[in-house]
Write a protein that holds these residues in place. Sequence first.
Motif, mmCIF file in Angstrom:
data_model
loop_
_atom_site.group_PDB
_atom_site.id
_atom_site.type_symbol
_atom_site.label_atom_id
_atom_site.label_comp_id
_atom_site.label_asym_id
_atom_site.label_seq_id
_atom_site.Cartn_x
_atom_site.Cartn_y
_atom_site.Cartn_z
ATOM 1 N N PHE A 112 0.828 -1.210 0.000
ATOM 2 C CA PHE A 112 0.000 0.000 0.000
ATOM 3 C C PHE A 112 0.863 1.261 0.000
ATOM 4 N N GLN A 113 1.988 1.231 0.700
ATOM 5 C CA GLN A 113 2.878 2.390 0.727
ATOM 6 C C GLN A 113 3.505 2.649 -0.638
ATOM 7 N N ALA A 114 3.665 1.582 -1.427
ATOM 8 C CA ALA A 114 4.218 1.745 -2.773
ATOM 9 C C ALA A 114 3.308 2.585 -3.652
ATOM 10 N N ASN A 115 2.069 2.775 -3.217
ATOM 11 C CA ASN A 115 1.138 3.622 -3.944
ATOM 12 C C ASN A 115 1.518 5.099 -3.860
ATOM 13 N N ALA A 116 2.537 5.403 -3.060
ATOM 14 C CA ALA A 116 3.009 6.786 -2.947
ATOM 15 C C ALA A 116 3.658 7.259 -4.238
ATOM 16 N N ASP A 117 4.081 6.341 -5.081
ATOM 17 C CA ASP A 117 4.643 6.686 -6.389
ATOM 18 C C ASP A 117 3.505 7.182 -7.281
ATOM 19 N N ARG A 118 3.410 8.493 -7.430
ATOM 20 C CA ARG A 118 2.264 9.071 -8.136
ATOM 21 C C ARG A 118 2.172 8.611 -9.586
ATOM 22 N N GLU A 119 3.282 8.323 -10.199
ATOM 23 C CA GLU A 119 3.232 7.897 -11.602
ATOM 24 C C GLU A 119 2.624 6.509 -11.745
ATOM 25 N N LYS A 120 2.693 5.710 -10.690
ATOM 26 C CA LYS A 120 2.171 4.349 -10.750
ATOM 27 C C LYS A 120 1.060 4.113 -9.732
ATOM 28 N N SER A 121 0.587 5.166 -9.079
ATOM 29 C CA SER A 121 -0.430 5.012 -8.051
ATOM 30 C C SER A 121 -1.772 4.634 -8.681
ATOM 31 N N ALA A 122 -2.602 3.978 -7.873
ATOM 32 C CA ALA A 122 -3.928 3.567 -8.335
ATOM 33 C C ALA A 122 -4.879 3.596 -7.158
ATOM 34 N N PRO A 123 -6.173 3.808 -7.396
ATOM 35 C CA PRO A 123 -7.147 3.744 -6.296
ATOM 36 C C PRO A 123 -7.071 2.389 -5.594
ATOM 37 N N THR A 124 -7.233 2.391 -4.292
ATOM 38 C CA THR A 124 -7.076 1.157 -3.516
ATOM 39 C C THR A 124 -8.372 0.622 -2.927
ATOM 40 N N LEU A 125 -9.500 1.288 -3.160
ATOM 41 C CA LEU A 125 -10.754 0.856 -2.552
ATOM 42 C C LEU A 125 -11.101 -0.572 -2.946
ATOM 43 N N GLY A 126 -10.759 -0.968 -4.161
ATOM 44 C CA GLY A 126 -11.109 -2.304 -4.633
ATOM 45 C C GLY A 126 -10.529 -3.420 -3.795
ATOM 46 N N ALA A 127 -9.455 -3.135 -3.064
ATOM 47 C CA ALA A 127 -8.893 -4.145 -2.170
ATOM 48 C C ALA A 127 -9.725 -4.298 -0.907
ATOM 49 N N PHE A 128 -10.555 -3.300 -0.598
ATOM 50 C CA PHE A 128 -11.326 -3.295 0.638
ATOM 51 C C PHE A 128 -12.812 -3.581 0.417
ATOM 52 N N SER A 129 -13.402 -2.964 -0.570
ATOM 53 C CA SER A 129 -14.854 -3.030 -0.742
ATOM 54 C C SER A 129 -15.198 -3.235 -2.212
ATOM 55 N N THR A 130 -16.474 -3.478 -2.464
ATOM 56 C CA THR A 130 -16.914 -3.800 -3.813
ATOM 57 C C THR A 130 -17.269 -2.547 -4.606
ATOM 58 N N GLY A 131 -17.355 -2.727 -5.904
ATOM 59 C CA GLY A 131 -17.789 -1.669 -6.798
ATOM 60 C C GLY A 131 -18.260 -2.283 -8.094
ATOM 61 N N PRO A 132 -19.197 -1.643 -8.783
ATOM 62 C CA PRO A 132 -19.776 -2.241 -9.999
ATOM 63 C C PRO A 132 -18.891 -2.015 -11.223
ATOM 64 N N GLU A 133 -18.938 -2.934 -12.131
ATOM 65 C CA GLU A 133 -18.260 -2.751 -13.418
ATOM 66 C C GLU A 133 -19.051 -1.782 -14.292
ATOM 67 N N ILE A 134 -20.368 -1.843 -14.220
ATOM 68 C CA ILE A 134 -21.248 -0.894 -14.901
ATOM 69 C C ILE A 134 -22.139 -0.275 -13.831
ATOM 70 N N ARG A 135 -22.026 1.028 -13.633
ATOM 71 C CA ARG A 135 -22.731 1.679 -12.531
ATOM 72 C C ARG A 135 -24.163 2.014 -12.932
ATOM 73 N N LYS A 136 -25.074 1.129 -12.562
ATOM 74 C CA LYS A 136 -26.510 1.335 -12.729
ATOM 75 C C LYS A 136 -27.150 0.918 -11.420
ATOM 76 N N PRO A 137 -27.461 1.868 -10.532
ATOM 77 C CA PRO A 137 -27.856 1.526 -9.169
ATOM 78 C C PRO A 137 -28.962 0.490 -9.052
ATOM 79 N N VAL A 138 -30.006 0.599 -9.849
ATOM 80 C CA VAL A 138 -31.107 -0.357 -9.737
ATOM 81 C C VAL A 138 -30.635 -1.768 -10.098
ATOM 82 N N VAL A 139 -29.879 -1.870 -11.176
ATOM 83 C CA VAL A 139 -29.370 -3.171 -11.603
ATOM 84 C C VAL A 139 -28.354 -3.703 -10.602
ATOM 85 N N ASN A 140 -27.469 -2.831 -10.103
ATOM 86 C CA ASN A 140 -26.480 -3.254 -9.110
ATOM 87 C C ASN A 140 -27.163 -3.771 -7.850
#
Length: 243
Positions: A112-140
């Motif tokens: 997680f600390q390696a995410n400090a490299d801004r050129e290679k950083s990425a959002p980390t929420l996916g390691a903790f919680s879920t998220g939809p591939e296609i965001r359609k609340p009713v379908v999700n």
Amino acid sequence: MDYPTGDIFVGEIIGTAILVLFGVGVVAAVTLRHSKAQASGWIVISFGWGFGVLAGAYTAGPLSGGHINPAVTFGIAVESGDWSEVPVYVAGQMVGAMLGAVLAWAAYYAQFQANADREKSAPTLGAFSTGPEIRKPVVNLLTEIIATMALVLPVLAFGLTEGLGTSGTQTLIVALLVVGIGLSLGGPTGYAINPARDLGPRIVHQLLPIPNKGTSDWGYAWIPVAGPLLGGVLGALIFNVAF
């Protein structure tokens, strides 16, 4: 079986912490840079969560019955009509989920600390919680309802098979069921099927000092809570009618 209130709380903390430690851990292993398991794929993630259910439920079983999931707790309450211990179960599950997420973060602290490299950083929420591939609340929401119904209805039905509970085989079968749900229904939303599993780690993600971690996506957070709870209740209602 009736369990002492204190045992329920402690058991659900321990069991859910193990579940989330394994689950967040496997997603971190697959998605974070500098992990030996990077890019292992969805099959590995599904089995990691299934093994987390296996370890968590077996560990918590003697203390609380090993619900480790508010949707399961709600389903059992609807089926039995007994809601007296539901708040204790859910409180333990939430505390355990947050604890497990913190432990997984500690285990992958360097990654997680390696995410400090801004050129290679990425959002980390996916390691903790879920998220939809296609965001359609009713379908999700519908996806989470269906997937959780497909968990809770079989869980209740397994209890009708003589010997499964006393032999301990029922917990193994439920773990395999979770793997199956992940492989078949996990693609659209990441299959939360457990409000504590999603909300607890999301809170931890918000609080942890992870470099360049991105948003915790609170606009979506209600779906992996409401969907599994509705799915758990629906599964129990179908069980009561059919069985």
